[in-house]
Design an enzyme around this catalytic site. Structure first.
Site, PDB file in Angstrom:
ATOM      1  N   ARG A   1       0.807  -1.213   0.000  1.00  0.00           N
ATOM      2  CA  ARG A   1       0.000   0.000   0.000  1.00  0.00           C
ATOM      3  C   ARG A   1       0.848   1.275   0.000  1.00  0.00           C
ATOM      4  NH1 ARG A   1      -4.025  -2.102  -1.836  1.00  0.00           N
ATOM      5  NH2 ARG A   1      -5.479  -3.303  -0.567  1.00  0.00           N
TER       6      ARG A   1
ATOM      7  N   HIS B   1     -10.435   1.516  -1.894  1.00  0.00           N
ATOM      8  CA  HIS B   1     -10.537   1.865  -0.479  1.00  0.00           C
ATOM      9  C   HIS B   1     -10.921   3.333  -0.349  1.00  0.00           C
ATOM     10  CE1 HIS B   1      -8.045  -1.753  -0.295  1.00  0.00           C
ATOM     11  NE2 HIS B   1      -8.387  -1.866   0.974  1.00  0.00           N
TER      12      HIS B   1
ATOM     13  N   LYS C   1     -12.592  -6.030  -4.587  1.00  0.00           N
ATOM     14  CA  LYS C   1     -12.548  -5.694  -3.160  1.00  0.00           C
ATOM     15  C   LYS C   1     -12.924  -4.229  -2.995  1.00  0.00           C
ATOM     16  CE  LYS C   1      -9.457  -5.352   0.845  1.00  0.00           C
ATOM     17  NZ  LYS C   1      -8.042  -5.336   1.294  1.00  0.00           N
TER      18      LYS C   1
ATOM     19  N   ARG D   1     -17.793  -6.625   8.841  1.00  0.00           N
ATOM     20  CA  ARG D   1     -16.644  -7.520   8.711  1.00  0.00           C
ATOM     21  C   ARG D   1     -17.030  -8.958   9.075  1.00  0.00           C
ATOM     22  NH1 ARG D   1     -11.579  -5.229   8.259  1.00  0.00           N
ATOM     23  NH2 ARG D   1     -11.454  -2.961   8.435  1.00  0.00           N
TER      24      ARG D   1
ATOM     25  N   SER E   1     -21.133  -8.977  25.586  1.00  0.00           N
ATOM     26  CA  SER E   1     -22.313  -9.707  25.126  1.00  0.00           C
ATOM     27  C   SER E   1     -22.009 -10.606  23.931  1.00  0.00           C
ATOM     28  CB  SER E   1     -23.439  -8.725  24.787  1.00  0.00           C
ATOM     29  OG  SER E   1     -23.946  -8.111  25.948  1.00  0.00           O
TER      30      SER E   1
ATOM     31  N   LYS F   1     -31.897   2.382  26.060  1.00  0.00           N
ATOM     32  CA  LYS F   1     -32.946   1.550  26.656  1.00  0.00           C
ATOM     33  C   LYS F   1     -34.323   2.228  26.639  1.00  0.00           C
ATOM     34  CE  LYS F   1     -29.929  -1.310  29.510  1.00  0.00           C
ATOM     35  NZ  LYS F   1     -29.672  -1.901  30.831  1.00  0.00           N
TER      36      LYS F   1
ATOM     37  N   ASN G   1     -34.389  -3.509  27.471  1.00  0.00           N
ATOM     38  CA  ASN G   1     -33.033  -3.957  27.144  1.00  0.00           C
ATOM     39  C   ASN G   1     -33.046  -5.103  26.142  1.00  0.00           C
ATOM     40  OD1 ASN G   1     -33.874  -6.123  28.777  1.00  0.00           O
ATOM     41  ND2 ASN G   1     -31.808  -6.443  29.570  1.00  0.00           N
TER      42      ASN G   1
ATOM     43  N   ASP H   1     -33.673  -6.862  32.675  1.00  0.00           N
ATOM     44  CA  ASP H   1     -32.911  -6.267  33.780  1.00  0.00           C
ATOM     45  C   ASP H   1     -33.650  -6.415  35.108  1.00  0.00           C
ATOM     46  OD1 ASP H   1     -30.741  -5.435  32.297  1.00  0.00           O
ATOM     47  OD2 ASP H   1     -31.502  -3.415  31.961  1.00  0.00           O
TER      48      ASP H   1
ATOM     49  N   ALA I   1     -29.484   6.863  37.169  1.00  0.00           N
ATOM     50  CA  ALA I   1     -30.878   7.131  36.795  1.00  0.00           C
ATOM     51  C   ALA I   1     -31.148   6.724  35.351  1.00  0.00           C
ATOM     52  CB  ALA I   1     -31.205   8.612  37.006  1.00  0.00           C
TER      53      ALA I   1
ATOM     54  N   ALA J   1     -30.932   0.805  33.475  1.00  0.00           N
ATOM     55  CA  ALA J   1     -30.756  -0.225  34.497  1.00  0.00           C
ATOM     56  C   ALA J   1     -31.242   0.269  35.854  1.00  0.00           C
ATOM     57  CB  ALA J   1     -29.290  -0.636  34.572  1.00  0.00           C
TER      58      ALA J   1
ATOM     59  N   ARG K   1     -32.259  14.096  36.552  1.00  0.00           N
ATOM     60  CA  ARG K   1     -32.718  12.764  36.185  1.00  0.00           C
ATOM     61  C   ARG K   1     -33.093  11.951  37.414  1.00  0.00           C
ATOM     62  NH1 ARG K   1     -29.594   9.427  31.857  1.00  0.00           N
ATOM     63  NH2 ARG K   1     -31.710   8.601  31.663  1.00  0.00           N
TER      64      ARG K   1
END
Length: 503
Positions: A58, A111, A136, A174, A233, A282, A303, A319, A351, A354, A378
């Protein structure tokens, strides 16, 4: 197929890394020869190579490291073709000046490190004129909708095309490009060496996302948030999916604040089947859903979003139950009875979504709750909705609770030296529950342990809410033991044998 990019400054390091990756299961390697400190010696790099290779060099304007002349660069690429490497990567502006020879396949690439152009199909047609074996196209994602446009291009292409987006917003592409027919995706050889923005490490692509098992029938799940790079997660959901033999993948979607509804509309073509929802979305998730269960209506936050039969979203909240279970386990692991919360004095920090679930769980169980947030407005609003008390952030140390619940991100990795409360405010015997799960033993929990408090880590809540989400997504239970062990191995250098309520 996963193409693993290697960028090292020494020839010997290239060769060693190549052998190492082959031993770990890599099937295709990109040799980024522009990274070499000295003039590239192709023979040293490709003789007795353990896998097929792509030779890439490159220019600086393409975010590469080549410092020689353009004439020498193109000469090097021609030498790679003559030497019979499996693939050579040619930018679209030079591809016509480098002729086809032998069995080497031509990857003609485009690119764009600034944006994902609106005319992707025009660019694709232009590349077709440069005699490619594989096209590509890699662009910078500035909105989640850029992912959709790129995946549509890949899916519709009649010529083999490797297409995905760069940057944090582009990370899902990806992983998902394999579902839509991409010739291959690219991964970096090391978590510590990113050769392109948003590039995922080979081990993660293979062991977390199981990229080579993704196909057209693979269902898509994910987590939405901002930031999202820290989320564990994907790690535990993908482990549970693999263990259950479900053809699905769970990916992280970074969705900027205040854009959830539009972003999900832009991603609709992907047909994501279920989403975990984290900070700061949320409340927005509850607002955009076509239907909400009773708990979402009561808490005002969701959630979990699940795709319904008409293509919309059904919202739920895992939750609430997970926080309640975690607190009860901390009070009495042998007999987690909700009646034990009656009259307990609870200080709730935060606040957000959750905190809303925690406040509702505690209030409904008869606890006396005081809410404190760094944004006092809040805290006041949430306390008014839940019918409980509030205090300023500066006065939170005066509450002296029986139970302290932290629903703020204070103390989360990498800011592990922070705590949402001073150690001398903690009273022996207090139950301290920190919803932060990385690290498991936060500074707050370490301080609590030193003050003879009972503790519950955020892993308990995180695993329990994730397991409930998994069941909503897939219609079958997940192994909480597997999720818990997978998470602990990821965040702890030493395995911690810990049970809720330990003192």
């Amino acid at each position: 197929m996963i193409c693993v990019s290697i960028g090292r400054t020494r020839h010997s390091a290239f060769v060693e890394e190549h052998r190492n990756l082959a031993a770990r299961g890599a099937q295709l390697i990109e040799l980024r020869v522009d990274w070499l400190r000295n003039s590239p010696n192709l023979a040293q790099l490709i003789t007795n190579r353990p896998t097929p290779v792509i030779v890439t060099c490159r220019r600086k304007e393409d975010r590469g490291r080549w410092l020689g002349t353009e004439e020498d660069r193109q000469k090097l690429l021609r030498e790679a073709i003559i030497a019979g490497v499996e693939y050579v990567d040619l930018e679209m502006d030079i591809a016509r000046s480098i002729r086809r020879y032998g069995k080497t396949k031509r990857i003609v690439s485009y690119h764009n490190f600034d944006e994902t152009p609106r005319d992707l199909h025009v660019i694709h047609k232009q590349i077709q004129l440069a005699d490619p074996d594989i096209i590509k196209i890699v662009t910078m994602a500035n909105t989640p909708g850029d992912i959709t446009r790129m995946m549509q291009l890949v899916a519709e292409s009649k010529i083999p095309t490797a297409g995905f987006c760069m940057g944090e917003l582009g990370v899902p592409s990806r992983i998902l490009c394999g579902k839509f027919g991409s010739s291959f995706t690219y991964a970096t050889f090391s978590k510590d060496r990113e050769l392109a923005p948003g590039q995922i490490a080979f081990d993660d692509m293979k062991d977390i996302y199981h990229y080579d098992e993704i196909n057209a029938e693979t269902k898509i799940f994910g987590v939405v948030g901002d930031p999202i790079g820290h989320s564990m997660s994907p790690l535990i959901h993908n482990a549970a999916l693999k263990a259950a033999g479900i053809n699905a993948v769970y990916v992280p979607f970074r969705i900027p604040a205040d854009t959830l509804a539009q972003s999900l509309a832009d991603l609709n073509w992907l047909q994501v089947q279920g989403l975990s929802v984290t900070i700061p979305h949320k409340e927005a998730a509850a607002a955009l859903a076509q239907s909400c269960n009773e708990m979402v209506q009561a808490v005002g936050a969701s959630n979990t979003l699940v795709r319904n039969a008409v293509g919309g979203w059904d919202a739920s909240n895992t939750d609430y139950e997970s926080i309640l279970d975690s607190v009860l386990l901390g009070l009495d692991p042998e007999n987690p009875d909700p009646s034990k919360l009656m009259g307990q004095k609870v200080l709730l920090l935060g606040a957000g979504g959750a905190a809303r679930a925690a406040a509702m769980a505690m209030v409904r169980s008869g606890a006396v709750v005081t809410i404190s947030s760094r944004t006092h407005k809040r805290a006041t609003a949430l306390a008014g909705e839940m019918g409980c008390q509030h205090c300023s952030w500066e006065n939170r140390g005066s509450v002296d609770p029986n139970i302290l619940i932290n629903c703020t991100p204070v103390g989360m990795h990498p800011n592990v030296d922070e705590s949402p409360i001073q150690a001398n405010w903690l009273t022996p015997g207090t139950l301290v529950f920190d919803t932060v799960y990385n690290p498991e033993k936060t500074l707050l929990l370490k301080q609590a342990k030193q003050r003879d408090c009972r503790i519950v880590t955020g892993i308990e809540m995180f695993v329990r809410q994730a397991a409930r989400q998994f069941e909503r997504f897939n219609g079958q239970p997940a192994s909480m033991d597997l999720m818990r062990e997978t998470l602990r191995q990821a965040i702890s250098p030493v395995r911690i044998n810990y049970k809720p309520g330990d003192e």
